[in-house]
Scaffold this motif. Structure first.
Motif, PDB file in Angstrom:
ATOM      1  N   GLY A 158       0.686  -1.380   0.042  1.00  0.00           N
ATOM      2  CA  GLY A 158      -0.033   0.043   0.120  1.00  0.00           C
ATOM      3  C   GLY A 158       0.774   1.146  -0.043  1.00  0.00           C
ATOM      4  O   GLY A 158       0.187   2.281   0.122  1.00  0.00           O
ATOM      5  N   GLN A 160       2.798   4.381  -1.670  1.00  0.00           N
ATOM      6  CA  GLN A 160       2.608   4.800  -2.799  1.00  0.00           C
ATOM      7  C   GLN A 160       4.058   4.959  -3.704  1.00  0.00           C
ATOM      8  O   GLN A 160       5.120   4.896  -3.231  1.00  0.00           O
ATOM      9  CB  GLN A 160       1.672   5.978  -3.004  1.00  0.00           C
ATOM     10  CG  GLN A 160       0.374   6.162  -2.300  1.00  0.00           C
ATOM     11  CD  GLN A 160      -0.227   7.058  -2.796  1.00  0.00           C
ATOM     12  OE1 GLN A 160      -0.617   7.527  -3.838  1.00  0.00           O
ATOM     13  NE2 GLN A 160      -0.845   7.917  -1.708  1.00  0.00           N
ATOM     14  N   ALA A 161       3.892   5.312  -4.961  1.00  0.00           N
ATOM     15  CA  ALA A 161       5.209   5.490  -5.634  1.00  0.00           C
ATOM     16  C   ALA A 161       5.881   6.590  -5.199  1.00  0.00           C
ATOM     17  O   ALA A 161       5.096   7.483  -4.803  1.00  0.00           O
ATOM     18  CB  ALA A 161       4.900   5.610  -7.287  1.00  0.00           C
ATOM     19  N   ALA A 188       7.357   9.323  -1.249  1.00  0.00           N
ATOM     20  CA  ALA A 188       6.301   8.392  -1.182  1.00  0.00           C
ATOM     21  C   ALA A 188       5.466   8.309   0.091  1.00  0.00           C
ATOM     22  O   ALA A 188       4.596   8.214   0.049  1.00  0.00           O
ATOM     23  CB  ALA A 188       6.837   6.765  -1.639  1.00  0.00           C
ATOM     24  N   LYS A 191       3.119  11.080   0.822  1.00  0.00           N
ATOM     25  CA  LYS A 191       1.720  10.942  -0.027  1.00  0.00           C
ATOM     26  C   LYS A 191       0.571  10.244   1.064  1.00  0.00           C
ATOM     27  O   LYS A 191      -0.334  10.243   0.837  1.00  0.00           O
ATOM     28  CB  LYS A 191       1.809  10.127  -1.046  1.00  0.00           C
ATOM     29  CG  LYS A 191       2.524  10.918  -2.187  1.00  0.00           C
ATOM     30  CD  LYS A 191       3.033  10.223  -3.582  1.00  0.00           C
ATOM     31  CE  LYS A 191       3.840  10.847  -4.243  1.00  0.00           C
ATOM     32  NZ  LYS A 191       4.224  10.206  -5.693  1.00  0.00           N
ATOM     33  N   GLU A 194      -1.689   4.065  -0.069  1.00  0.00           N
ATOM     34  CA  GLU A 194      -2.830   4.011  -1.080  1.00  0.00           C
ATOM     35  C   GLU A 194      -3.935   3.153  -0.743  1.00  0.00           C
ATOM     36  O   GLU A 194      -4.984   3.563  -0.970  1.00  0.00           O
ATOM     37  CB  GLU A 194      -2.056   3.407  -2.341  1.00  0.00           C
ATOM     38  CG  GLU A 194      -2.975   3.317  -3.347  1.00  0.00           C
ATOM     39  CD  GLU A 194      -2.403   2.733  -4.738  1.00  0.00           C
ATOM     40  OE1 GLU A 194      -3.165   2.564  -5.808  1.00  0.00           O
ATOM     41  OE2 GLU A 194      -1.194   2.127  -4.420  1.00  0.00           O
ATOM     42  N   HIS A 202      -0.463  -3.791  -5.941  1.00  0.00           N
ATOM     43  CA  HIS A 202      -0.034  -2.690  -7.016  1.00  0.00           C
ATOM     44  C   HIS A 202       1.420  -2.884  -7.028  1.00  0.00           C
ATOM     45  O   HIS A 202       2.122  -2.756  -6.077  1.00  0.00           O
ATOM     46  CB  HIS A 202      -0.429  -1.380  -6.428  1.00  0.00           C
ATOM     47  CG  HIS A 202      -0.430  -0.248  -7.378  1.00  0.00           C
ATOM     48  ND1 HIS A 202      -0.679   1.142  -7.125  1.00  0.00           N
ATOM     49  CD2 HIS A 202       0.200  -0.174  -8.578  1.00  0.00           C
ATOM     50  CE1 HIS A 202      -0.332   1.686  -8.061  1.00  0.00           C
ATOM     51  NE2 HIS A 202       0.215   0.871  -9.065  1.00  0.00           N
ATOM     52  N   LEU A 204       5.050  -1.725  -7.712  1.00  0.00           N
ATOM     53  CA  LEU A 204       5.624  -0.606  -7.584  1.00  0.00           C
ATOM     54  C   LEU A 204       7.163  -0.738  -7.262  1.00  0.00           C
ATOM     55  O   LEU A 204       7.323  -1.453  -6.424  1.00  0.00           O
ATOM     56  CB  LEU A 204       5.131   0.494  -6.549  1.00  0.00           C
ATOM     57  CG  LEU A 204       3.688   0.980  -7.010  1.00  0.00           C
ATOM     58  CD1 LEU A 204       3.091   1.832  -5.914  1.00  0.00           C
ATOM     59  CD2 LEU A 204       3.645   2.166  -8.226  1.00  0.00           C
TER      60      LEU A 204
END
Length: 391
Positions: A158, A160-161, A188, A191, A194, A202, A204
């Motif tokens: 989870g 994020q990029a 990351a 943010k 996710e 996901h 990444l």
């Protein structure tokens, strides 16, 4: 029946940024005439299972062209083997491509990182079920729930990029600058998550960037040193290394080019061989050869690097997550009922794949000098190779 191109594209290539206009020195477009190519095959007792040498040779014929400047291919396994190369080392000299050349291996680095983590787990130095926050306190904020090492390995964390330099034009302008893994992770983390850990998958780079930091924290040594000690040396990968902030590719190598649309609507080919890619770190900053990547997959699948429950992690896709296909370091991919475990990798100028059946009856490694390595669609030359090799 051959696998559909759309399936191959979705499985082998991760769509990232598309190239934009660039005002920079560029080479002329590749000539349409085919360059010299070389190929060889090993006889097998059952010709019906052997790689299709005619289809494979056709897949790499006519290089350089608009899609690729070179292709290096190794098909192996108990079904039989085929080796081939085509294209040029560089567009200026037009010399034939070196089949033993080094290239940027991109995200195939993740296979090495996963194997290193699993080997440390086998040694009792890492627990896959333990939250990474215990190993790297302070790296993630309180906004993140506990994320296990296993969830980083199979892309269900989870996180994020992280941020990079931007589009191709910005990246090219900064190609000799250093963006550290710490900066990427910080962007990351800022943010927030996710999704909740373990609820989705996901793929990444950030997951493997954090795993590289974990390796360094647990061992007290650099990622490059530990990945070499734990994986490269046991696999016999003598021509593979991690360049860090060095923008060059040491030793024999074929140049990489990116097709760039100019203001007047023409397309020119920019040499992108020299590039500092330290920000890719444990997720994609490896330079290798097709022979070494073949050594990697055969050594791994035969249990020479990790074995038992740790090796099973590389062939275990998380259950209960719709659409999940990634395991620890690999991706499950089925062609006409035959399961392949695959990892693709691409950097500007270079596109690579390793793929193998679990029993090693068929293996595929290629490096394509893709002029659209970060495009939305699978490179046409790479697609032809995959179609010919995996049928």
């Amino acid at each position: 029946m051959r696998p559909r191109p759309s399936i191959l594209a979705a499985s082998f290539v991760l769509a990232l940024t598309a190239a934009g206009p660039l005002a920079a020195p560029a080479s002329a477009a590749p000539a349409p005439a085919a360059s010299a190519s070389t190929a060889s095959a090993r006889p097998v007792t059952d010709p019906g299972t052997a790689p299709d040498a005619v289809a494979l040779q056709a897949a790499i014929s006519g290089l350089p062209d608009a899609d690729a400047t070179a292709a290096l291919v190794r098909v192996g396994g108990s079904d039989g083997s085929w080796r081939g190369s085509a294209g040029v080392r560089d567009l200026v000299s037009g010399r034939a491509a070196d089949p033993d050349a080094r290239f940027r291996a991109g995200s195939t680095t993740k296979v090495v990182t996963a194997a290193a983590v699993l080997k440390l787990a086998a040694q009792g130095r890492i627990d896959l079920g333990t939250p990474v926050q215990r190993y790297l306190p302070g790296l993630l904020t309180s906004r993140f729930e506990p994320i296990t090492v296993r969830q980083l390995l199979n892309h269900t964390s989870g996180v994020q990029a992280g941020d990079g330099w931007g589009d191709f034009e910005d990246q090219y302008a900064h190609r000799f600058d250093t963006l550290t893994p710490e900066q990427v992770v910080a962007s990351a983390v800022a943010k927030g998550p996710e999704f909740r850990p373990g609820r989705q998958q996901h793929y990444l780079n950030i997951n493997y960037t954090v795993l590289g930091m974990l390796i360094e924290k647990v061992t007290g040594h650099s990622y490059a040193d530990e990945a070499t000690r734990l994986v490269l040396r046991p696999a016999g990968m003598r021509d593979t290394y991690f360049p860090g902030t060095d923008p060059r590719i040491r030793g024999p190598h074929n140049h990489g080019y990116q097709a760039v649309e100019q203001a007047d609507g023409t397309t020119e080919f920019v040499d992108v061989t020299d590039w500092n890619q330290a920000d890719r770190f444990a997720a994609g900053d490896m330079i290798s050869t097709t022979a070494d990547l073949e050594q990697l997959v055969t050594s791994l699948f035969r249990g020479r690097i990790v074995h038992g429950p740790q090796l099973r992690e590389m062939f275990t896709v998380p259950a209960g997550i719709e659409g999940a296909s990634y395991s620890a370091g690999l991706q499950r991919f089925v062609v006409d009922g035959r399961t392949y475990w695959v990892k693709s990798g691409s950097r500007y100028g270079y596109s690579a794949v390793i793929a193998a059946t679990r029993d090693l009856s068929r293996t595929l490694v290629y490096s394509v000098g893709a002029t659209d390595a970060k495009g939305e669609e699978m490179n046409a030359v790479a697609q032809r190779i995959a179609l010919a090799a995996l049928k």
